[in-house]
Design a protein around this motif. Structure first.
Motif, PDB file in Angstrom:
ATOM      1  N   ALA A   1      -4.180 -19.510   7.698  1.00 47.42           N
ATOM      2  CA  ALA A   1      -4.337 -19.362   6.246  1.00 47.42           C
ATOM      3  C   ALA A   1      -5.301 -18.223   5.912  1.00 47.42           C
ATOM      4  O   ALA A   1      -5.067 -17.446   4.984  1.00 47.42           O
ATOM      5  N   SER A   2      -6.369 -18.103   6.669  1.00 51.24           N
ATOM      6  CA  SER A   2      -7.353 -17.050   6.426  1.00 51.24           C
ATOM      7  C   SER A   2      -6.780 -15.669   6.701  1.00 51.24           C
ATOM      8  O   SER A   2      -6.934 -14.746   5.897  1.00 51.24           O
ATOM      9  N   VAL A   3      -6.112 -15.512   7.825  1.00 49.20           N
ATOM     10  CA  VAL A   3      -5.604 -14.182   8.170  1.00 49.20           C
ATOM     11  C   VAL A   3      -4.505 -13.748   7.199  1.00 49.20           C
ATOM     12  O   VAL A   3      -4.320 -12.559   6.952  1.00 49.20           O
ATOM     13  N   LEU A   4      -3.807 -14.704   6.605  1.00 49.95           N
ATOM     14  CA  LEU A   4      -2.799 -14.346   5.600  1.00 49.95           C
ATOM     15  C   LEU A   4      -3.424 -13.733   4.353  1.00 49.95           C
ATOM     16  O   LEU A   4      -2.753 -13.028   3.603  1.00 49.95           O
ATOM     17  N   ARG A   5      -4.701 -13.983   4.131  1.00 50.62           N
ATOM     18  CA  ARG A   5      -5.393 -13.413   2.962  1.00 50.62           C
ATOM     19  C   ARG A   5      -5.980 -12.033   3.249  1.00 50.62           C
ATOM     20  O   ARG A   5      -6.505 -11.387   2.343  1.00 50.62           O
ATOM     21  N   VAL A   6      -5.876 -11.560   4.480  1.00 51.05           N
ATOM     22  CA  VAL A   6      -6.387 -10.232   4.815  1.00 51.05           C
ATOM     23  C   VAL A   6      -5.614  -9.191   4.010  1.00 51.05           C
ATOM     24  O   VAL A   6      -4.391  -9.200   3.980  1.00 51.05           O
ATOM     25  N   GLY A   7      -6.342  -8.332   3.336  1.00 52.12           N
ATOM     26  CA  GLY A   7      -5.724  -7.237   2.603  1.00 52.12           C
ATOM     27  C   GLY A   7      -5.182  -7.587   1.237  1.00 52.12           C
ATOM     28  O   GLY A   7      -4.672  -6.708   0.547  1.00 52.12           O
ATOM     29  N   GLN A   8      -5.288  -8.842   0.821  1.00 54.87           N
ATOM     30  CA  GLN A   8      -4.743  -9.200  -0.492  1.00 54.87           C
ATOM     31  C   GLN A   8      -5.460  -8.496  -1.634  1.00 54.87           C
ATOM     32  O   GLN A   8      -4.859  -8.197  -2.644  1.00 54.87           O
ATOM     33  N   ALA A   9      -6.755  -8.242  -1.463  1.00 56.11           N
ATOM     34  CA  ALA A   9      -7.519  -7.608  -2.542  1.00 56.11           C
ATOM     35  C   ALA A   9      -7.434  -6.088  -2.508  1.00 56.11           C
ATOM     36  O   ALA A   9      -7.828  -5.430  -3.455  1.00 56.11           O
ATOM     37  N   ASP A  10      -6.904  -5.542  -1.420  1.00 50.99           N
ATOM     38  CA  ASP A  10      -6.807  -4.076  -1.317  1.00 50.99           C
ATOM     39  C   ASP A  10      -5.724  -3.568  -2.275  1.00 50.99           C
ATOM     40  O   ASP A  10      -4.676  -4.167  -2.441  1.00 50.99           O
TER      41      ASP A  10
ATOM     42  N   THR B   1     -16.369 -10.932   0.233  1.00 51.12           N
ATOM     43  CA  THR B   1     -15.635 -11.911   1.038  1.00 51.12           C
ATOM     44  C   THR B   1     -14.466 -11.240   1.741  1.00 51.12           C
ATOM     45  O   THR B   1     -14.201 -11.504   2.920  1.00 51.12           O
ATOM     46  N   ASP B   2     -13.760 -10.363   1.032  1.00 57.91           N
ATOM     47  CA  ASP B   2     -12.638  -9.643   1.640  1.00 57.91           C
ATOM     48  C   ASP B   2     -13.125  -8.730   2.762  1.00 57.91           C
ATOM     49  O   ASP B   2     -12.478  -8.635   3.816  1.00 57.91           O
ATOM     50  N   THR B   3     -14.251  -8.076   2.535  1.00 56.21           N
ATOM     51  CA  THR B   3     -14.817  -7.188   3.553  1.00 56.21           C
ATOM     52  C   THR B   3     -15.211  -7.976   4.789  1.00 56.21           C
ATOM     53  O   THR B   3     -14.927  -7.565   5.922  1.00 56.21           O
ATOM     54  N   VAL B   4     -15.838  -9.115   4.581  1.00 57.99           N
ATOM     55  CA  VAL B   4     -16.238  -9.969   5.710  1.00 57.99           C
ATOM     56  C   VAL B   4     -15.000 -10.482   6.442  1.00 57.99           C
ATOM     57  O   VAL B   4     -14.935 -10.443   7.668  1.00 57.99           O
ATOM     58  N   ARG B   5     -14.000 -10.953   5.690  1.00 58.78           N
ATOM     59  CA  ARG B   5     -12.775 -11.464   6.320  1.00 58.78           C
ATOM     60  C   ARG B   5     -12.132 -10.372   7.172  1.00 58.78           C
ATOM     61  O   ARG B   5     -11.720 -10.613   8.305  1.00 58.78           O
ATOM     62  N   THR B   6     -12.054  -9.164   6.637  1.00 59.18           N
ATOM     63  CA  THR B   6     -11.469  -8.054   7.388  1.00 59.18           C
ATOM     64  C   THR B   6     -12.256  -7.782   8.663  1.00 59.18           C
ATOM     65  O   THR B   6     -11.668  -7.648   9.745  1.00 59.18           O
TER      66      THR B   6
END
Length: 129
Positions: A118-127, A5-10
């Motif tokens: 809200a979605s773009v704020l989650r970019v990179g959170q899992a990195d 999901t993080d990869t797709v969001r990025t």
């Protein structure tokens, strides 16, 4: 740990900002119409400037080393262009050449700005960098 999901969001956000940057130059006159009249100077400079910012955001999101730091500026950018999206929706309501579906789509674009932020704020959170 980065999930699919993080990869797709990025990938989505890097593509959205990169694609929008291209469009700001390729179809500049359309984007010029979104620039609120209250802003100083010619609309084309705002269009070009926002296109350049979108290229920078795309690159920062695509780069694992800057991805997490890009999330807040990307969200701020989306909030900053909200008045242009509202202007577009209002202008389309007054345009008899626009279909009812397109007029509704203009307002849908405004409403979608908030989940996009809200979605773009989650970019990179899992990195973990």
């Amino acid at each position: 740990m980065t999930t699919s999901t993080d990869t797709v969001r990025t990938a989505v956000w890097a593509s959205v900002f990169g694609g929008a940057g291209v469009l700001h130059f390729a179809v500049r006159p359309f984007y010029d119409t979104l620039v609120p009249e209250q802003l100083p100077g010619e609309a084309k400079y705002w269009t070009w400037g926002s296109g350049v910012l979108e290229f920078a955001l795309a690159a920062a999101i695509a780069n694992p080393g800057t991805r997490k730091k890009a999330a807040r500026p990307a969200a701020a950018f989306l909030l900053g262009v909200l008045p242009g999206n509202v202007k577009m929706a209002l202008d389309w309501q007054k345009d008899d050449r626009k279909s009812p579906a397109l007029k509704a789509g203009g307002w849908a674009r405004v409403a979608l700005q908030f989940p996009m932020i809200a979605s773009v704020l989650r970019v990179g959170q899992a990195d973990h960098h």
